[in-house]
Design a protein around this motif. Structure first.
Motif, PDB file in Angstrom:
ATOM      1  N   ILE A 278       0.889  -1.161   0.000  1.00 18.72           N
ATOM      2  CA  ILE A 278       0.000   0.000   0.000  1.00 18.72           C
ATOM      3  C   ILE A 278       0.929   1.213   0.000  1.00 18.72           C
ATOM      4  O   ILE A 278       1.797   1.326   0.872  1.00 18.72           O
ATOM      5  N   VAL A 279       0.750   2.115  -0.949  1.00 22.64           N
ATOM      6  CA  VAL A 279       1.710   3.205  -1.143  1.00 22.64           C
ATOM      7  C   VAL A 279       0.999   4.549  -1.169  1.00 22.64           C
ATOM      8  O   VAL A 279      -0.029   4.706  -1.844  1.00 22.64           O
ATOM      9  N   GLN A 280       1.529   5.491  -0.420  1.00 18.11           N
ATOM     10  CA  GLN A 280       1.150   6.893  -0.610  1.00 18.11           C
ATOM     11  C   GLN A 280       2.419   7.700  -0.811  1.00 18.11           C
ATOM     12  O   GLN A 280       3.343   7.644  -0.003  1.00 18.11           O
ATOM     13  N   VAL A 281       2.470   8.449  -1.914  1.00 15.45           N
ATOM     14  CA  VAL A 281       3.586   9.334  -2.230  1.00 15.45           C
ATOM     15  C   VAL A 281       3.062  10.764  -2.177  1.00 15.45           C
ATOM     16  O   VAL A 281       2.150  11.123  -2.924  1.00 15.45           O
ATOM     17  N   SER A 282       3.629  11.581  -1.319  1.00 18.03           N
ATOM     18  CA  SER A 282       3.170  12.967  -1.209  1.00 18.03           C
ATOM     19  C   SER A 282       4.187  13.768  -0.428  1.00 18.03           C
ATOM     20  O   SER A 282       5.095  13.218   0.193  1.00 18.03           O
ATOM     21  N   ARG A 283       4.024  15.087  -0.470  1.00 13.28           N
ATOM     22  CA  ARG A 283       4.827  15.934   0.405  1.00 13.28           C
ATOM     23  C   ARG A 283       4.542  15.585   1.854  1.00 13.28           C
ATOM     24  O   ARG A 283       3.471  15.074   2.197  1.00 13.28           O
ATOM     25  N   TRP A 284       5.494  15.911   2.718  1.00 14.71           N
ATOM     26  CA  TRP A 284       5.277  15.785   4.158  1.00 14.71           C
ATOM     27  C   TRP A 284       4.516  17.032   4.615  1.00 14.71           C
ATOM     28  O   TRP A 284       5.080  17.998   5.105  1.00 14.71           O
ATOM     29  N   ASP A 285       3.226  16.979   4.416  1.00 11.56           N
ATOM     30  CA  ASP A 285       2.328  18.104   4.693  1.00 11.56           C
ATOM     31  C   ASP A 285       1.157  17.543   5.498  1.00 11.56           C
ATOM     32  O   ASP A 285       0.610  16.496   5.148  1.00 11.56           O
ATOM     33  N   PRO A 286       0.761  18.208   6.588  1.00 10.39           N
ATOM     34  CA  PRO A 286      -0.317  17.646   7.414  1.00 10.39           C
ATOM     35  C   PRO A 286      -1.617  17.419   6.650  1.00 10.39           C
ATOM     36  O   PRO A 286      -2.384  16.518   6.988  1.00 10.39           O
ATOM     37  N   LEU A 287      -1.878  18.227   5.610  1.00 10.08           N
ATOM     38  CA  LEU A 287      -3.114  18.046   4.852  1.00 10.08           C
ATOM     39  C   LEU A 287      -3.087  16.792   3.980  1.00 10.08           C
ATOM     40  O   LEU A 287      -4.133  16.320   3.539  1.00 10.08           O
ATOM     41  N   LYS A 288      -1.899  16.246   3.714  1.00  6.98           N
ATOM     42  CA  LYS A 288      -1.816  14.974   2.975  1.00  6.98           C
ATOM     43  C   LYS A 288      -2.134  13.789   3.879  1.00  6.98           C
ATOM     44  O   LYS A 288      -2.379  12.684   3.395  1.00  6.98           O
ATOM     45  N   ASP A 289      -2.093  14.002   5.178  1.00  9.83           N
ATOM     46  CA  ASP A 289      -2.542  13.058   6.203  1.00  9.83           C
ATOM     47  C   ASP A 289      -1.818  11.719   6.164  1.00  9.83           C
ATOM     48  O   ASP A 289      -2.447  10.654   6.245  1.00  9.83           O
ATOM     49  N   ALA A 290      -0.496  11.767   6.064  1.00 10.26           N
ATOM     50  CA  ALA A 290       0.270  10.524   6.181  1.00 10.26           C
ATOM     51  C   ALA A 290       0.012   9.854   7.525  1.00 10.26           C
ATOM     52  O   ALA A 290      -0.045   8.614   7.612  1.00 10.26           O
TER      53      ALA A 290
END
Length: 478
Positions: A278-290
């Motif tokens: 399972i992969v999520q690639v995104s900026r380390w931004d709170p709105l991306k909700d990692a």
């Protein structure tokens, strides 16, 4: 004195895009390109952004500028420079435009003065380059303040807002009030979706959705065994015998090789090559909700402990993106949450900062990671558009996304992916991921439909045509 930097882009011939279109579509596309080239003769089309690395704007601009130059338009790209205080303010503005309070800091007179000081330092350099009748496309709040001076110098200024909020609130109003002095100079304001348009700018609003370039390094075809080799080289997978070289084709046609490792936080070794990821690639931004993805995956494991899957949360190296001062703090918050999980959960979650020194190598790593993924997620709390989900859909990956912002314009629930109605509902997220893992035929069908949806709506030919029409609209205005 702060000095903007020009990012030099080589032309890419439009014939590269011919295979995307049928004969009639190709003729129409060429006609728009011919018209734009004639209208822009002797003029420059400037793009101005706040960073050349990380985020959707930096992803799109190199390819859009390259194709515009291939069409015979003198398109160029400038990046302003700023201070840490300036980028703190503009990050706060971006959060506010999403409807979020961010870190809760002020957007008052002191912040406005700091913002204006950096803009003034940059604008003197821009005025030496931008000439009367040039077109200037300013991207996002970081650049908005340049508009009045460039318009006064005779340029046609357009401002593009890549973010927004479907249900405006006091934070959104606060952001628009901060930006109000700058936007009076913009002849048009471009939004990604109609819901983002505030009433006061409806008469100047245009809707242009983002796109991906299917021929870019991040989206080029890649054999599964090469993807595994790239991920093994970076440390994201365990290596195996007789793996091929971890290579990709650079934009100039030269063969590149992935050689840098990712900075990975994990327990033990990497996943086996046949482990569903399972992969999520995104900026380390709170709105991306990692953090929410991590919590949702942990819940999935608690309910289905025998499920064979692992999670990779990947983002850029936190020091590599100049206009994103929250990245390190966000990653630390995600890491703290990871540490609070049980040993059983932690050994199946991998936090990866991807190398950014070579942007094409980074793109190849992301390409490999998305193509290898069993499921790609984008569980954003707010999202202007979400190019990472577009990229995954192009690669025929089954996707799980929040029903927020531009993600809703791409993912049609149960048609080409799964949408989570409440992005903060960990149970709904875990259920959607489990549904795709347990129904591989459904996952494959949604992936095939996703690929065709991107081909029909979110490729460079449509985006370039939209900008050719923008040039025509500016000419009609005189």
């Amino acid at each position: 004195m702060l000095k903007p930097v020009e990012i030099h882009i080589q032309a890419e011939p439009l014939t590269h895009l011919k295979s995307e279109l049928d004969p009639n579509g190709w003729r129409d596309f060429q006609a728009h390109a011919d018209r734009a080239r004639a209208l822009m003769a002797g003029r420059t089309f400037w793009n101005i952004s706040s960073t050349s690395k990380g985020g959707g704007v930096a992803e799109m601009l190199p390819r859009m500028v390259a194709y515009a130059r291939g069409a015979g338009v003198d398109a160029r790209w400038l990046v302003l420079t700023g201070t840490p205080a300036f980028f703190h303010i503009t990050k706060r503005l971006l959060h506010a435009l999403h409807g979020s309070s961010g870190d809760g800091s002020s957007l008052g007179a002191v912040e406005r003065a700091t913002y204006d000081e950096v803009i003034q330092d940059n604008v003197e350099e821009f005025l030496a380059l931008v000439k009367p009748r040039d077109v200037v496309l300013l991207h996002d709040p970081q650049t908005g303040g340049l508009g009045p001076a460039l318009a006064a110098a005779g340029a046609s200024v357009v401002w593009r807002c890549h973010v927004g909020c479907d249900t405006p609130n006091a934070e959104v109003a606060r952001a628009w009030e901060f930006l109000r002095p700058d936007l009076s100079a913009a002849r048009f304001i471009i939004f990604s979706r109609a819901a983002y348009v505030p009433p006061q700018y409806a008469d100047r609003a245009l809707i242009i959705q983002p796109s991906i370039d299917i021929f870019a390094v991040k989206n080029q075809p890649m054999a599964p065994e090469v993807a595994r080799a790239i991920l093994a080289t970076t440390g994201l997978l365990r290596g195996g015998p007789d793996m091929p070289a971890p290579v990709f084709t650079r934009a100039d046609g030269v063969t590149g090789r992935v050689s840098r490792c990712a900075d990975i936080i994990r327990l033990g070794t990497g996943p086996a090559p046949d482990t569903p990821l399972i992969v999520q690639v995104s900026r380390w931004d709170p709105l991306k909700d990692a953090a929410g993805v991590l919590s949702g995956f942990a819940l999935l494991l608690r309910h289905s402990p025998h499920l064979r899957a692992e999670l990779v949360l990947a983002g850029p190296a936190v020091t590599s993106v100049a206009d994103d001062p929250d990245a390190a703090t966000t990653l630390e918050d995600v890491l703290a949450l990871w540490r609070r999980q049980s040993h059983f959960v932690r050994q199946r979650i991998h936090l990866a900062c991807l190398p950014m020194a070579d942007h094409e190598e980074n793109a190849a790593i992301v390409n490999a990671l998305q193509r290898h993924a069993a499921v790609v997620t984008q569980k954003s709390l707010q999202e202007g558009f979400g190019l990472t989900i577009t990229e995954a859909m192009w690669k025929a990956r089954p996707v799980v996304a929040s029903a927020v912002g531009g993600l809703q314009d791409q993912v049609v629930h149960m048609k080409n992916g799964l949408l989570i109605r409440n992005p903060e509902d960990r149970t709904e997220f875990a259920g959607a991921v489990r549904a795709l893992l347990e129904a591989p035929e459904l996952a494959a069908l949604l992936g095939r439909r996703a690929h065709e949806h991107v081909r029909a709506h979110f490729t460079a030919t449509r985006h370039l045509t939209d900008f050719a029409r923008l040039v025509e609209r500016l000419e009609e205005q005189g």
